[in-house]
Write an enzyme that holds these catalytic residues in place. Structure first.
Site, PDB file in Angstrom:
ATOM      1  N   ARG A  65     -37.480  -6.643  81.301  1.00 41.09           N
ATOM      2  CA  ARG A  65     -36.833  -7.912  80.974  1.00 41.09           C
ATOM      3  C   ARG A  65     -37.154  -8.976  82.031  1.00 41.09           C
ATOM      4  O   ARG A  65     -37.568  -8.672  83.144  1.00 41.09           O
ATOM      5  CB  ARG A  65     -35.324  -7.737  80.823  1.00 41.09           C
ATOM      6  CG  ARG A  65     -34.548  -7.435  82.081  1.00 41.09           C
ATOM      7  CD  ARG A  65     -33.063  -7.301  81.736  1.00 41.09           C
ATOM      8  NE  ARG A  65     -32.260  -6.948  82.888  1.00 41.09           N
ATOM      9  CZ  ARG A  65     -31.747  -7.829  83.744  1.00 41.09           C
ATOM     10  NH1 ARG A  65     -31.981  -9.119  83.582  1.00 41.09           N
ATOM     11  NH2 ARG A  65     -31.004  -7.432  84.770  1.00 41.09           N
ATOM     12  N   HIS A  66     -36.957 -10.213  81.647  1.00 36.31           N
ATOM     13  CA  HIS A  66     -37.227 -11.338  82.530  1.00 36.31           C
ATOM     14  C   HIS A  66     -36.006 -11.597  83.408  1.00 36.31           C
ATOM     15  O   HIS A  66     -34.872 -11.478  82.945  1.00 36.31           O
ATOM     16  CB  HIS A  66     -37.543 -12.590  81.705  1.00 36.31           C
ATOM     17  CG  HIS A  66     -38.217 -13.672  82.469  1.00 36.31           C
ATOM     18  ND1 HIS A  66     -37.547 -14.536  83.297  1.00 36.31           N
ATOM     19  CD2 HIS A  66     -39.525 -14.031  82.537  1.00 36.31           C
ATOM     20  CE1 HIS A  66     -38.398 -15.390  83.849  1.00 36.31           C
ATOM     21  NE2 HIS A  66     -39.605 -15.106  83.405  1.00 36.31           N
ATOM     22  N   PRO A  67     -36.207 -11.964  84.686  1.00 35.76           N
ATOM     23  CA  PRO A  67     -35.051 -12.147  85.566  1.00 35.76           C
ATOM     24  C   PRO A  67     -34.206 -13.378  85.266  1.00 35.76           C
ATOM     25  O   PRO A  67     -33.027 -13.418  85.629  1.00 35.76           O
ATOM     26  CB  PRO A  67     -35.681 -12.243  86.957  1.00 35.76           C
ATOM     27  CG  PRO A  67     -37.076 -12.695  86.716  1.00 35.76           C
ATOM     28  CD  PRO A  67     -37.481 -12.070  85.415  1.00 35.76           C
ATOM     29  N   ILE A  68     -34.775 -14.406  84.619  1.00 36.59           N
ATOM     30  CA  ILE A  68     -34.004 -15.631  84.412  1.00 36.59           C
ATOM     31  C   ILE A  68     -33.961 -16.103  82.964  1.00 36.59           C
ATOM     32  O   ILE A  68     -33.359 -17.138  82.681  1.00 36.59           O
ATOM     33  CB  ILE A  68     -34.532 -16.774  85.312  1.00 36.59           C
ATOM     34  CG1 ILE A  68     -36.005 -17.076  85.027  1.00 36.59           C
ATOM     35  CG2 ILE A  68     -34.311 -16.444  86.781  1.00 36.59           C
ATOM     36  CD1 ILE A  68     -36.546 -18.263  85.815  1.00 36.59           C
ATOM     37  N   PHE A 120     -35.874 -11.559  76.525  1.00 39.03           N
ATOM     38  CA  PHE A 120     -37.253 -11.532  77.016  1.00 39.03           C
ATOM     39  C   PHE A 120     -37.483 -10.117  77.527  1.00 39.03           C
ATOM     40  O   PHE A 120     -37.341  -9.834  78.706  1.00 39.03           O
ATOM     41  CB  PHE A 120     -37.394 -12.541  78.156  1.00 39.03           C
ATOM     42  CG  PHE A 120     -38.788 -13.044  78.410  1.00 39.03           C
ATOM     43  CD1 PHE A 120     -39.138 -14.349  78.117  1.00 39.03           C
ATOM     44  CD2 PHE A 120     -39.752 -12.213  78.959  1.00 39.03           C
ATOM     45  CE1 PHE A 120     -40.421 -14.832  78.385  1.00 39.03           C
ATOM     46  CE2 PHE A 120     -41.029 -12.672  79.225  1.00 39.03           C
ATOM     47  CZ  PHE A 120     -41.367 -13.987  78.932  1.00 39.03           C
TER      48      PHE A 120
END
Length: 386
Positions: free
Chosen positions: A227-230, A234
């Protein structure tokens, strides 16, 4: 059709991956690359699998379009030959440990006295200076020391190496970029220069927002899987017969995804109304998306999501991407005829130029294949017997 680097001559003292990939990129663009190899064994990768008719596929890919000469760098006559070659060379590239080329009398300071226009690039694990410069390094060390391993993998598992040698490959790309910049500078000023590329620097430079999250917010990024951190959603999500990727990085795309899912009211939920809120409640959102995906196969889900204007894809295995029609059309796999191995498919070049397209003319050289051709020219000048 002429290639952009057709008049550029490169002396290649590199071996294994980072250096050879850099010089391969230059050869792809038309440079004459003379690969200087250890007599008898040559580049280590000549012994790396996979093999076709006893020829290394690894070596064949990385050294296409080059010439090979065997020279013992401990032999003074070989050094004399190299110094003659330097007089007509444009670029020297090496990836020995810092200090080795100086001991041989082949460092930048020595060679620029012979040819002030020389562009000289060194690729190493930690660079030519700094407290760690003398440490040995391979890609795994670069990924670890550069910070990448610490953020790769899942929180409940140990740090993980990325699946490709990004330390080597990124250093190769930066070295090729540095050479191009230096050659352009030389066109304007007439002077060469020295280029110092470190694998660890290269990895560190790829960390993008992870570094800024620390320098700005003092957050130490951790392993969070795919997953995307921000941004959310995602990540990788489970459909009813496998996994897909959905990448939503703004509210507009999330609104589209809600419409695709038939739940336009989802975006009104306070938990999911902004990108930051969605990231904070990522686990809840993922459960909703995966529940919806159970009605679809990977193929059906990807088609439906893409048609709705949201980035999505299956997760292709290596055989699937190799056999994919897009790979064929983009010429990212090319077939070469090797004098020993025969026909072999190797990776193509991702740089697509409209006026001077890449033309890979020759396969990788046999060990020492061009030794006589190249050295005969200089023996007459120096009366060297080698």
């Amino acid at each position: 059709m002429k290639q952009p680097l057709e008049k550029i001559k490169v002396l290649d003292f590199t071996r294994v991956l980072a250096g050879p990939y850099c010089t391969m990129l230059l050869a792809d663009m038309g440079a004459e690359v003379i690969k200087i190899e250890k007599p008898g064994t040559g580049d280590d990768t000549r012994g790396f699998g996979p093999f076709l008719n006893n020829e290394s596929g690894y070596f064949t890919f990385l050294n296409r379009g080059k010439k090979s000469i065997e020279l013992d760098l401990k032999n003074p006559e070989a050094i004399a030959i190299i110094k003659e070659l330097v007089k007509e060379a444009d670029v020297v590239i090496e990836n020995f440990r810092p200090g080795v080329m100086k001991k041989l009398g082949l460092d930048y300071e020595s060679l620029q006295l012979i040819n002030e226009r020389i562009v000289y690039a060194s690729i190493s694990g930690f660079g030519q200076y700094g407290p760690y410069s003398q440490r040995p390094a391979y890609d795994l060390v670069a990924q670890a020391m550069g910070g990448l391993a610490s953020i790769t993998g899942h929180a409940e598992h140990p740090p993980t190496r990325a699946g490709s040698s990004l330390g080597d490959m990124s250093a190769a790309l930066y070295a090729a970029y540095g050479v191009m910049v230096a050659l352009f500078h030389r066109e304007q000023t007439g002077e060469g220069q020295y280029i110092d590329i470190a694998m660890v620097d290269s990895i560190f430079s790829l960390l993008e927002s992870n570094v800024m999250r620390y320098t700005v917010d003092k957050i130490v990024p951790e392993r969070i899987g795919s997953r995307h951190p921000i941004s959310s959603p995602f990540d990788i999500y489970k459909a009813n017969d496998g996994y897909i990727v959905i990448a939503v990085a703004n509210d507009s795309l999330f609104n589209k995804l809600c419409r695709i899912m038939g739940d336009p009211g989802l975006k009104e939920d306070v938990r999911f109304s902004t990108d930051r809120a969605r990231t904070e409640h990522e686990n809840e959102l993922k459960a909703i998306i995966e529940n919806w995906l159970q009605a679809y196969t990977v193929e059906e889900a990807v088609e439906k999501i893409n048609e709705g204007g949201v980035p999505s894809s299956p997760i292709l295995t290596i055989d699937e991407i190799c056999e994919d029609e897009h790979t064929r059309v983009r010429e990212m796999l090319i077939e070469m005829e090797h004098p020993v191995a025969g026909k072999m498919k190797i990776l193509g070049n991702p740089v697509k130029l409209s006026k001077t397209p890449v033309v890979i003319k020759n396969p990788s050289p046999l060990l020492g294949e061009h030794t006589r051709e190249i050295i005969e020219k200089y023996k007459n000048r120096t009366k060297i017997n080698i």
